[in-house]
Design a protein around this motif. Structure first.
Motif, PDB file in Angstrom:
ATOM      1  N   SER A  61      -5.852  -7.550  -5.832  1.00  0.00           N
ATOM      2  CA  SER A  61      -6.467  -8.830  -6.216  1.00  0.00           C
ATOM      3  C   SER A  61      -6.295  -9.923  -5.172  1.00  0.00           C
ATOM      4  CB  SER A  61      -5.866  -9.320  -7.541  1.00  0.00           C
ATOM      5  OG  SER A  61      -4.520  -9.782  -7.355  1.00  0.00           O
ATOM      6  N   LEU A  62      -5.521  -9.680  -4.121  1.00  0.00           N
ATOM      7  CA  LEU A  62      -5.154 -10.740  -3.189  1.00  0.00           C
ATOM      8  C   LEU A  62      -6.209 -11.039  -2.134  1.00  0.00           C
ATOM      9  CD1 LEU A  62      -1.383  -9.838  -2.630  1.00  0.00           C
ATOM     10  CD2 LEU A  62      -2.314 -11.714  -4.004  1.00  0.00           C
ATOM     11  N   GLY A  63      -7.060 -10.083  -1.824  1.00  0.00           N
ATOM     12  CA  GLY A  63      -8.043 -10.307  -0.767  1.00  0.00           C
ATOM     13  C   GLY A  63      -7.459 -10.176   0.625  1.00  0.00           C
ATOM     14  N   LEU A  64      -6.471  -9.294   0.801  1.00  0.00           N
ATOM     15  CA  LEU A  64      -5.846  -9.054   2.104  1.00  0.00           C
ATOM     16  C   LEU A  64      -6.804  -8.319   3.026  1.00  0.00           C
ATOM     17  CD1 LEU A  64      -2.402  -7.744   0.800  1.00  0.00           C
ATOM     18  CD2 LEU A  64      -2.866 -10.044   1.664  1.00  0.00           C
ATOM     19  N   SER A  65      -6.484  -8.313   4.307  1.00  0.00           N
ATOM     20  CA  SER A  65      -7.235  -7.474   5.235  1.00  0.00           C
ATOM     21  C   SER A  65      -7.051  -6.015   4.820  1.00  0.00           C
ATOM     22  CB  SER A  65      -6.741  -7.675   6.666  1.00  0.00           C
ATOM     23  OG  SER A  65      -5.402  -7.217   6.787  1.00  0.00           O
ATOM     24  N   ALA A  66      -7.997  -5.184   5.207  1.00  0.00           N
ATOM     25  CA  ALA A  66      -7.965  -3.787   4.764  1.00  0.00           C
ATOM     26  C   ALA A  66      -6.683  -3.084   5.192  1.00  0.00           C
ATOM     27  CB  ALA A  66      -9.192  -3.053   5.314  1.00  0.00           C
ATOM     28  N   ASP A  67      -6.267  -3.346   6.418  1.00  0.00           N
ATOM     29  CA  ASP A  67      -5.061  -2.684   6.939  1.00  0.00           C
ATOM     30  C   ASP A  67      -3.819  -3.119   6.160  1.00  0.00           C
ATOM     31  OD1 ASP A  67      -3.530  -1.169   9.047  1.00  0.00           O
ATOM     32  OD2 ASP A  67      -2.715  -3.187   9.383  1.00  0.00           O
ATOM     33  N   ALA A  68      -3.681  -4.421   5.930  1.00  0.00           N
ATOM     34  CA  ALA A  68      -2.514  -4.936   5.212  1.00  0.00           C
ATOM     35  C   ALA A  68      -2.505  -4.447   3.771  1.00  0.00           C
ATOM     36  CB  ALA A  68      -2.505  -6.461   5.258  1.00  0.00           C
ATOM     37  N   GLU A  69      -3.696  -4.451   3.152  1.00  0.00           N
ATOM     38  CA  GLU A  69      -3.764  -3.989   1.764  1.00  0.00           C
ATOM     39  C   GLU A  69      -3.354  -2.524   1.656  1.00  0.00           C
ATOM     40  OE1 GLU A  69      -7.380  -2.978  -1.139  1.00  0.00           O
ATOM     41  OE2 GLU A  69      -7.094  -5.159  -0.818  1.00  0.00           O
ATOM     42  N   GLN A  70      -3.822  -1.709   2.577  1.00  0.00           N
ATOM     43  CA  GLN A  70      -3.495  -0.280   2.500  1.00  0.00           C
ATOM     44  C   GLN A  70      -1.991  -0.036   2.723  1.00  0.00           C
ATOM     45  OE1 GLN A  70      -5.876   1.991   1.514  1.00  0.00           O
ATOM     46  NE2 GLN A  70      -3.998   3.181   1.196  1.00  0.00           N
ATOM     47  N   ARG A  71      -1.406  -0.810   3.648  1.00  0.00           N
ATOM     48  CA  ARG A  71       0.040  -0.661   3.876  1.00  0.00           C
ATOM     49  C   ARG A  71       0.809  -0.912   2.587  1.00  0.00           C
ATOM     50  NH1 ARG A  71      -0.525  -4.078   8.228  1.00  0.00           N
ATOM     51  NH2 ARG A  71       1.000  -5.558   7.379  1.00  0.00           N
ATOM     52  N   LEU A  72       0.419  -1.930   1.853  1.00  0.00           N
ATOM     53  CA  LEU A  72       1.127  -2.254   0.619  1.00  0.00           C
ATOM     54  C   LEU A  72       0.816  -1.250  -0.487  1.00  0.00           C
ATOM     55  CD1 LEU A  72       0.866  -6.145   0.501  1.00  0.00           C
ATOM     56  CD2 LEU A  72       2.874  -4.753   1.039  1.00  0.00           C
ATOM     57  N   LEU A  73      -0.414  -0.768  -0.546  1.00  0.00           N
ATOM     58  CA  LEU A  73      -0.757   0.217  -1.571  1.00  0.00           C
ATOM     59  C   LEU A  73      -0.025   1.537  -1.346  1.00  0.00           C
ATOM     60  CD1 LEU A  73      -4.599  -0.395  -1.949  1.00  0.00           C
ATOM     61  CD2 LEU A  73      -2.784  -1.064  -3.539  1.00  0.00           C
ATOM     62  N   ASP A  74       0.264   1.849  -0.084  1.00  0.00           N
ATOM     63  CA  ASP A  74       0.981   3.094   0.234  1.00  0.00           C
ATOM     64  C   ASP A  74       2.494   2.964   0.012  1.00  0.00           C
ATOM     65  OD1 ASP A  74      -1.364   4.310   0.942  1.00  0.00           O
ATOM     66  OD2 ASP A  74      -1.116   3.959   3.107  1.00  0.00           O
ATOM     67  N   LEU A  75       2.956   1.726  -0.119  1.00  0.00           N
ATOM     68  CA  LEU A  75       4.402   1.487  -0.179  1.00  0.00           C
ATOM     69  C   LEU A  75       4.943   1.758  -1.582  1.00  0.00           C
ATOM     70  CD1 LEU A  75       6.676   0.430   1.692  1.00  0.00           C
ATOM     71  CD2 LEU A  75       6.215  -1.860   0.781  1.00  0.00           C
ATOM     72  N   THR A  76       6.091   2.404  -1.649  1.00  0.00           N
ATOM     73  CA  THR A  76       6.816   2.609  -2.908  1.00  0.00           C
ATOM     74  C   THR A  76       8.234   2.085  -2.738  1.00  0.00           C
ATOM     75  OG1 THR A  76       7.766   4.774  -2.382  1.00  0.00           O
ATOM     76  CG2 THR A  76       5.506   4.745  -3.273  1.00  0.00           C
ATOM     77  N   PRO A  77       8.956   1.864  -3.838  1.00  0.00           N
ATOM     78  CA  PRO A  77      10.348   1.427  -3.689  1.00  0.00           C
ATOM     79  C   PRO A  77      11.184   2.401  -2.859  1.00  0.00           C
ATOM     80  CG  PRO A  77       9.624   1.031  -5.930  1.00  0.00           C
ATOM     81  CD  PRO A  77       8.527   1.798  -5.255  1.00  0.00           C
ATOM     82  N   GLY A  78      10.893   3.693  -2.985  1.00  0.00           N
ATOM     83  CA  GLY A  78      11.646   4.673  -2.211  1.00  0.00           C
ATOM     84  C   GLY A  78      11.336   4.657  -0.732  1.00  0.00           C
ATOM     85  N   ASP A  79      10.171   4.112  -0.366  1.00  0.00           N
ATOM     86  CA  ASP A  79       9.800   4.021   1.062  1.00  0.00           C
ATOM     87  C   ASP A  79      10.264   2.715   1.692  1.00  0.00           C
ATOM     88  OD1 ASP A  79       8.390   6.418   0.807  1.00  0.00           O
ATOM     89  OD2 ASP A  79       6.566   5.366   0.174  1.00  0.00           O
ATOM     90  N   TYR A  80      10.575   1.739   0.849  1.00  0.00           N
ATOM     91  CA  TYR A  80      10.830   0.387   1.343  1.00  0.00           C
ATOM     92  C   TYR A  80      12.297   0.255   1.779  1.00  0.00           C
ATOM     93  CZ  TYR A  80      10.684  -4.748   1.484  1.00  0.00           C
ATOM     94  OH  TYR A  80      10.755  -6.062   1.869  1.00  0.00           O
ATOM     95  N   THR A  81      12.655   0.993   2.825  1.00  0.00           N
ATOM     96  CA  THR A  81      14.042   0.989   3.319  1.00  0.00           C
ATOM     97  C   THR A  81      14.131   0.562   4.775  1.00  0.00           C
ATOM     98  OG1 THR A  81      13.887   3.341   3.886  1.00  0.00           O
ATOM     99  CG2 THR A  81      14.762   2.790   1.694  1.00  0.00           C
ATOM    100  N   GLY A  82      13.019   0.050   5.318  1.00  0.00           N
ATOM    101  CA  GLY A  82      13.068  -0.439   6.695  1.00  0.00           C
ATOM    102  C   GLY A  82      13.536   0.641   7.656  1.00  0.00           C
ATOM    103  N   ILE A  83      14.473   0.271   8.527  1.00  0.00           N
ATOM    104  CA  ILE A  83      15.012   1.240   9.501  1.00  0.00           C
ATOM    105  C   ILE A  83      16.431   1.652   9.112  1.00  0.00           C
ATOM    106  CG2 ILE A  83      13.561   0.371  11.380  1.00  0.00           C
ATOM    107  CD1 ILE A  83      16.132  -1.062  12.441  1.00  0.00           C
ATOM    108  N   ALA A  84      16.688   1.662   7.795  1.00  0.00           N
ATOM    109  CA  ALA A  84      18.039   1.978   7.329  1.00  0.00           C
ATOM    110  C   ALA A  84      18.543   3.289   7.908  1.00  0.00           C
ATOM    111  CB  ALA A  84      18.065   2.026   5.800  1.00  0.00           C
ATOM    112  N   ALA A  85      17.704   4.311   7.916  1.00  0.00           N
ATOM    113  CA  ALA A  85      18.145   5.623   8.413  1.00  0.00           C
ATOM    114  C   ALA A  85      18.512   5.557   9.891  1.00  0.00           C
ATOM    115  CB  ALA A  85      17.050   6.659   8.173  1.00  0.00           C
TER     116      ALA A  85
END
Length: 476
Positions: free
Chosen positions: A445-469
């Motif tokens: 619903s935000l109207g983000l650019s296609a690239d930014a929107e897809q990055r967020l749609l692909d993101l899950t809590p389990g993926d959101y760990t930055g460079i922790a590893a």
């Protein structure tokens, strides 16, 4: 009702007669096996052995430097026989020294007499006056304690602590990709990985161990008030500072040139503060592991035949970590007391350090016991990855941080309609759970650019760990 005081066996009397299981403290009883290596360095017998070692090496040092007329170098065999007094110091010698001390009522004087009794058999009875020459008791004591503490730390405590940190590091590397919900302030927060959190602890503990490994163990030999007065009165032509320095450094210690009757013990206070800090970081680790066990992040591996609870068969209590907490608290309390009291002395000397230093072994013993408990506790843990994954799946609201940061970046890049990102995410997430579908609906619903929107749609809590590893690689 029977009077226990009138009918019970008097354990005190049995203890005085040598009952080996009748001890007042747990380190000498229940937990003796775990701390036994420290006995070689910090027991009363070990202190007396080190006193004999210092006295004999001082005698040999004086003869080698020919500082006194008529006391020239000894034969090699005579030096070997003198050193055998130290290497053969066992149960019979301990008993003999105790009998001498019962007469002298002075521990260091008893050591002097103990050595003097043996010089005739070596063929150097005439050098009996050279034993303890120019020394005050603290010349012998400070060097003996320094030798014992140095050995206890470097031979026993430090290797055990490093082995524990290595085990924590192994956990970090093995679980560096395992996502885990963070809980800042006890609340769901930006995810991390289990391994990264282990790595933080390993890194913190390693810094303290490096400080401890760099400890300077100081010593002095300069007489009753640190002025070499007796030395120069007896033999004025000798450079007694040079003789003292070469002797102290020859023992593997750092020479302290300026003292009162005592070596000031500042190095001890520094060491104990560092070990106490290590203890407290480890205590923090234990409380975190205990908490993770309580919410199911870890499963404890049952020990065959072991009882977890006296009445609830299903339980496996995290006893290793709880025992470690208690022992770390006791150790740190004693170390704090030693660090505070040992740096003070009335005028040129008082005897408060004589009593307090006898508790060094107790302080290190409780720390060593805690280290052993944590190692054993870690060995009985399994990661409950399904529980970690379920916790992440139940907390999609933690992606609110990522969404609002992308909105900020997009707004700066000129994408319209992205005002007040923090407030909009607060309205969406505060005080309520947000599932994956609701979060994705909001993103669309935000109207983000296609690239930014897809990055967020692909993101899950389990993926959101930055460079922790990748951060775990800092452990090396």
């Amino acid at each position: 009702m029977a009077d226990p005081a009138g009918s019970r066996v008097e354990f005190a009397a049995l203890a005085r007669s040598g009952g080996t299981s009748l001890t007042l403290g747990p380190l000498d009883g229940r937990y003796r096996e775990a701390v036994a290596p420290l006995i070689d360095f910090l027991s009363e017998a070990a202190l007396n052995r080190d006193r004999i070692h210092v006295e004999i090496e001082w005698l040999i040092h004086l003869t080698r430097h020919s500082v006194l007329p008529g006391a020239g170098p000894l034969q090699e065999q005579q030096e070997d026989e003198l050193r055998d007094i130290v290497s053969t110091f066992g149960a019979d010698a301990v008993s003999e020294l105790a009998r001498i001390e019962a007469e002298t009522v002075h521990d260091v004087k008893a050591v002097e007499y103990f050595i003097g009794r043996r010089l005739g058999d070596i063929g150097i009875g005439r050098l009996k006056p050279l034993v303890h020459f120019g020394c005050t008791s603290e010349d012998v004591n400070n060097l003996s304690y320094a030798l014992g503490i140095k050995a206890a730390v470097t031979v026993t405590w430090l290797p055990a602590a490093r082995a524990l940190v290595d085990a924590i590091g192994d956990w970090a590397r093995a679980t560096k990709q395992t996502p885990m919900l963070s809980r800042t302030h006890g609340q769901p927060a930006t995810p991390t990985t289990l391994g990264k959190e282990f790595a933080v602890v390993a890194h913190r503990l390693t810094r303290q161990l490096d400080r401890i490994a760099a400890t300077e163990f100081l010593g002095k030999l300069n007489g009753a008030t640190g002025t070499y007065s007796a030395h120069y009165a007896a033999v004025p032509r000798v450079d007694w500072q040079a003789v003292s320095r070469s002797f102290v450094e020859g023992l593997g210690l750092t020479w302290n040139p300026l003292t009162t009757q005592i070596e000031s013990h500042d190095w001890q206070a520094e060491l104990y503060s560092d070990i106490a800090r290590f203890n407290r970081i480890l205590h923090n680790f234990c409380t975190d592991i205990w908490s993770y066990i309580s919410i199911g992040y870890f499963r404890q591996v049952p020990v065959p035949g072991a009882t977890g609870s006296s009445t609830m068969p299903h339980k496996i209590n995290p006893i290793r970590f709880e025992n470690a907490e208690a022992n770390l608290e006791i150790s740190s309390g004693l170390l704090d007391t030693l660090a505070a009291t040992l740096v003070t002395s009335r005028w040129q000397r008082d005897l408060t350090d004589s009593s307090s230093q006898r508790n060094i072994g107790v302080a290190l013993g409780h720390s060593l016991l805690a280290i052993s408990n944590v190692v054993k506790g870690l060995a009985r843990l399994d990661v409950a990855e399904d529980v970690l994954a379920a916790d992440l799946e139940a907390n999609w609201e933690v992606l609110g941080e990522a969404v609002q940061m992308v909105m900020r970046a997009e707004s700066i890049a000129g994408v319209p309609g992205l005002d007040d990102p923090y407030e909009r995410l607060k309205d969406l997430t505060r005080g309520r759970r947000v599932d994956g579908e609701r979060m994705k609906e909001f993103v669309r619903s935000l109207g983000l650019s296609a690239d930014a929107e897809q990055r967020l749609l692909d993101l899950t809590p389990g993926d959101y760990t930055g460079i922790a590893a990748r951060l775990v690689d800092h452990l090396g």
